[in-house]
Design a protein around this motif. Sequence first.
Motif, PDB file in Angstrom:
ATOM      1  N   ILE A  28      75.962   5.091 -57.430  1.00 12.20           N
ATOM      2  CA  ILE A  28      75.691   4.538 -56.106  1.00 12.20           C
ATOM      3  C   ILE A  28      75.404   3.052 -56.243  1.00 12.20           C
ATOM      4  O   ILE A  28      74.423   2.653 -56.857  1.00 12.20           O
ATOM      5  CB  ILE A  28      74.494   5.246 -55.422  1.00 12.20           C
ATOM      6  N   ASP A  40      71.276   8.606 -59.432  1.00  9.87           N
ATOM      7  CA  ASP A  40      72.738   8.614 -59.487  1.00  9.87           C
ATOM      8  C   ASP A  40      73.218   7.172 -59.634  1.00  9.87           C
ATOM      9  O   ASP A  40      73.258   6.421 -58.672  1.00  9.87           O
ATOM     10  CB  ASP A  40      73.309   9.248 -58.220  1.00  9.87           C
ATOM     11  N   ASN A  99      77.502   7.857 -50.880  1.00 17.40           N
ATOM     12  CA  ASN A  99      78.294   8.036 -52.092  1.00 17.40           C
ATOM     13  C   ASN A  99      78.648   6.662 -52.643  1.00 17.40           C
ATOM     14  O   ASN A  99      78.227   5.650 -52.087  1.00 17.40           O
ATOM     15  CB  ASN A  99      79.533   8.890 -51.836  1.00 17.40           C
ATOM     16  N   ARG A 100      79.406   6.606 -53.703  1.00 17.02           N
ATOM     17  CA  ARG A 100      79.604   5.325 -54.376  1.00 17.02           C
ATOM     18  C   ARG A 100      80.422   4.308 -53.610  1.00 17.02           C
ATOM     19  O   ARG A 100      80.371   3.127 -53.892  1.00 17.02           O
ATOM     20  CB  ARG A 100      80.193   5.528 -55.768  1.00 17.02           C
ATOM     21  N   ASN A 152      82.058  17.146 -51.183  1.00 14.91           N
ATOM     22  CA  ASN A 152      83.103  16.345 -50.581  1.00 14.91           C
ATOM     23  C   ASN A 152      83.719  17.130 -49.429  1.00 14.91           C
ATOM     24  O   ASN A 152      83.886  18.343 -49.511  1.00 14.91           O
ATOM     25  CB  ASN A 152      84.183  16.010 -51.614  1.00 14.91           C
ATOM     26  N   CYS A 210      76.986   3.997 -44.502  1.00  9.94           N
ATOM     27  CA  CYS A 210      76.689   5.415 -44.699  1.00  9.94           C
ATOM     28  C   CYS A 210      76.421   6.204 -43.423  1.00  9.94           C
ATOM     29  O   CYS A 210      76.325   7.431 -43.478  1.00  9.94           O
ATOM     30  CB  CYS A 210      75.476   5.550 -45.618  1.00  9.94           C
ATOM     31  N   VAL A 231      75.640  18.483 -50.590  1.00  6.27           N
ATOM     32  CA  VAL A 231      76.204  17.658 -51.647  1.00  6.27           C
ATOM     33  C   VAL A 231      77.629  18.128 -51.864  1.00  6.27           C
ATOM     34  O   VAL A 231      77.900  19.320 -51.908  1.00  6.27           O
ATOM     35  CB  VAL A 231      75.401  17.805 -52.960  1.00  6.27           C
ATOM     36  N   TYR A 272      85.006   9.702 -51.846  1.00  4.62           N
ATOM     37  CA  TYR A 272      84.283  10.224 -53.000  1.00  4.62           C
ATOM     38  C   TYR A 272      83.273  11.282 -52.570  1.00  4.62           C
ATOM     39  O   TYR A 272      82.813  11.301 -51.433  1.00  4.62           O
ATOM     40  CB  TYR A 272      83.525   9.105 -53.718  1.00  4.62           C
ATOM     41  N   SER A 273      82.931  12.156 -53.495  1.00  2.00           N
ATOM     42  CA  SER A 273      81.870  13.128 -53.257  1.00  2.00           C
ATOM     43  C   SER A 273      80.553  12.399 -53.083  1.00  2.00           C
ATOM     44  O   SER A 273      80.374  11.292 -53.587  1.00  2.00           O
ATOM     45  CB  SER A 273      81.758  14.098 -54.435  1.00  2.00           C
ATOM     46  N   GLY A 274      79.623  13.042 -52.380  1.00  2.00           N
ATOM     47  CA  GLY A 274      78.350  12.386 -52.159  1.00  2.00           C
ATOM     48  C   GLY A 274      77.313  13.316 -51.571  1.00  2.00           C
ATOM     49  O   GLY A 274      77.397  14.542 -51.694  1.00  2.00           O
ATOM     50  N   TYR A 275      76.354  12.729 -50.900  1.00  2.00           N
ATOM     51  CA  TYR A 275      75.181  13.407 -50.371  1.00  2.00           C
ATOM     52  C   TYR A 275      75.167  13.212 -48.850  1.00  2.00           C
ATOM     53  O   TYR A 275      75.187  12.085 -48.372  1.00  2.00           O
ATOM     54  CB  TYR A 275      73.913  12.814 -50.986  1.00  2.00           C
TER      55      TYR A 275
END
Length: 120
Positions: A52, A49, A86-87, A113, A60, A111, A94-97
């Motif tokens: 990131i 990704d 996430n970024r 948001n 995080c 995964v 932001y959406s992420g893991y």
Amino acid sequence: MKQVLRFLHALSSHNDNVWFDAHKADYLKAKGKVDDLAVRLIAGIRSFDDTIGPLSSADCTYRIYRDVRFSKDKSPYKTHMGIFVNRGGKKSGYSGYYFHIDGNGDHLLAVGNYLRNRRY
């Protein structure tokens, strides 16, 4: 990870300041393991990704202390540890893991948001 799970499991049975203060060294060791995992997850996710950027474990991971001001449950500590990559880091929106480690075996990998209902 066994050390992290043991600490979180014990914390779920002894969720008070006296116990936590007596086991602060155990918490710091467990937190160190989770921080190391966060660094590895960031690098692994960055490999597929490209949004990131450079993140630290502090960007995080979440704190273990609960905000009990408006909660009926006055337990002072969370009984899980979470990593959200996430970024922009956990506070960016932001959406992420998300990776969730729980002392009672309720682990989660997700995964997407999460948006809380915020009043403005």
